[in-house]
Design an enzyme around this catalytic site. Structure first.
Site: not given
Length: 539
Positions: A84-85, A87
């Protein structure tokens, strides 16, 4: 997660990066050989309830989660996905917040859970998007509080601190109250005859949520007299505009948490806001449903003079419409494309509805307070049609494997009753869109010779449709052939083979049938669920 609805073209995009795991081994067939002793060691490690840390953040899983709740009275947990970017961008901020809180007096710890690997915990806490943050108090596992603060270290620390200690400062006397109020640009004080009553409890709840404003409480009769109050009242003190706004507590209804929260957010803003890096979070955090924008070059005196009339029109619409000045030669320059504007277009006015990003403009700009007020009222009353952006179609838009659609050509292509049309709505800056670009081009090549299938794409930041609002990037819609103007949202894996399976099955997948809805016609404008054009990162 996070940016700015009216200026959504600037919101952060995400990166769909799947982890590639490889294994080398020494077995006869190239498989990894693991000894029985190693298997036992790995099993012991997995089952351990030890609390380990990475960058000061507890690493949690299903075997040590209960222990973390037992040992830490206050625990903020991030549920994330490795790919996840959002994240990844949050990780250093989360670690910084953990360090700040460890160095302070708050008994708060931060932890993280790999929600992809820890399936049981993800299911237990209903994790549907990344990152999701939940706050656990006193070991209560069944009713965690959803995190509602900013996704940066300062925002996390403020949010947690407000919940770790008293959410409002008790003011004992006039001197204490005066010092409290004068020390802040904005301060909210609740005056209550009974600090244990329902109204005071509601006030504390609001104070815990609105972390960017300091809160105080008072019950001393002396303070009621000093501030000219006879009954329970919430007072907002500020060093601008009218200086003080009172919100009397209704003796019958009491204090409504949602209502007071919104009133504080609205009245904490200046009547006319200058859009800047410092004010953007306030502007969008207030959740005012409409914005009226004055675009001007602040270095030009004649344009600056227009602010007075703009301000004169703002008071009538406070809480319903937020008036904002955007400097086309400053911080606001980068948002001009979202409105289809150039610096040379200043001064000019635009109205935007936040729920669906619909934009409105005057037939001819008029800047008097009367003209601005009349225009705003006309938009609110539904008497003005929205302005829809459309780029010009490239000369070869219809000869490419992937057809390039714009606002003015969308209707004729997507709703061609002889074609099944699969459209990708994207943003040029969106990393998700960039990641799947090659797959979409390959899909176009695969179906370029099919008579009844069209693969297309549209830049949704430069083109707008009257009855379809794009609220996330990329968004994929399938428009099946035939009458009825039907539309299917594709929400499965973004790879060529799954796309092909979807197309070959007539716009559905056996594993996850998409929801079919009827696309609205040209005669009506259908409200959209969200006006935030940001990338989504969902399970």
């Amino acid at each position: 997660m996070r940016g700015s609805a009216v200026l959504c073209v600037l919101l952060l995009s995400l990166a769909w990066l799947g982890p590639a795991w490889g294994a080398e081994g020494g077995g006869e067939d190239g498989e990894a050989v693991v000894t029985e002793e190693e298997e036992e060691d790995e099993e012991d490690e997995v089952l351990s309830d030890d609390l380990e840390e990475e960058d000061g953040v507890l690493v949690l899983h299903e075997h040590n989660f209960a222990r973390a709740l037992r040992e830490h009275r206050l625990l903020l947990v991030e549920f994330y996905a490795p790919w996840c970017g959002h994240c990844r961008r949050l990780a250093p901020e989360f670690a910084h917040a953990a360090a700040v809180l460890r160095n302070g007096s708050e008994a708060v710890r931060l932890g993280k859970v790999d929600a992809v690997a820890q399936v049981a915990l993800s299911a237990e806490f209903h994790i549907e998007a990344f990152p999701t943050l939940k706050f656990f108090r006193d070991g209560n596992r069944t009713h965690p509080t959803a995190y509602s603060g900013r996704m940066d270290a300062e925002g996390i620390v403020r949010w947690v601190q407000r919940r770790a200690g008293p959410s409002a400062t008790l003011l004992h006397d006039a001197d204490t109250a005066a010092a409290f109020v004068s020390a802040q640009d904005i301060a909210v004080v609740g005056f209550f005859k009974d600090l244990r009553g329902e109204a005071a409890r509601a006030f504390y709840e609001v104070a815990a949520e609105v972390v960017d404003v300091v809160f105080g409480v008072a019950e001393a009769e002396e303070l009621f007299e000093v501030y000219g109050l006879l009954a329970d009242t919430v007072c907002l003190f500020k060093k601008f505009d009218e200086g003080r706004t009172d919100f009397p507590v209704d003796p019958e209804r009491g204090l409504d948490v949602a209502e007071l929260t919104q009133l504080i957010r609205v009245h904490s803003l200046q009547l006319v806001m200058d859009f800047s890096n410092e004010t953007s979070s306030q502007i969008f955090g207030a959740k005012i449903p409409h914005h009226m924008l004055l675009f001007l070059n602040t270095s030009v005196a004649e344009q600056q003079a227009l602010r007075d009339e703009f301000r004169a029109a703002a008071g009538t619409f406070r809480g319903e419409v937020l008036f904002v000045v955007v400097d086309v030669d400053g911080y606001g320059a980068s948002v001009l494309p979202f409105f289809g504007l150039k610096p040379s277009d200043a001064p000019t006015l635009r109205f935007i509805k936040m729920e669906n990003n619909r934009k409105y403009r005057m037939e001819a700009d008029a800047f008097s307070a009367t003209a601005v007020s009349s225009f705003v009222r006309a938009v609110l009353d539904g008497k003005v049609k929205p302005q829809l952006l459309s780029a010009e179609p490239p000369e070869d838009w219809n000869t490419r494997p992937v057809k390039v659609l714009v606002g003015k050509t969308f209707e004729q292509v997507a709703f061609d009753e002889t074609k099944n049309v699969f459209v990708k709505f994207y943003a040029p800056w969106c990393t998700h869109c960039q990641e799947m670009a090659a797959a979409w081009e390959e899909l176009g090549e695969r179906y370029k010779d099919h008579e009844d299938i069209v693969i297309a794409e549209m830049d949704a930041t430069a083109n707008e449709l009257e009855n379809i609002t794009i609220s996330g990037y990329p968004t994929l819609h399938y428009f099946p052939a035939g009458p009825g103007r039907k539309m299917v949202e594709y929400r499965s894996s973004r790879d060529v083979e799954t796309f092909s399976k979807f197309l070959e099955n007539g716009g559905k997948l056996p594993e996850e049938p998409p929801t079919v809805s009827k696309a609205p016609g040209n005669s009506t404008e259908t409200p959209s669920p969200s006006g935030t054009a940001e990338a989504r990162e969902e399970l």
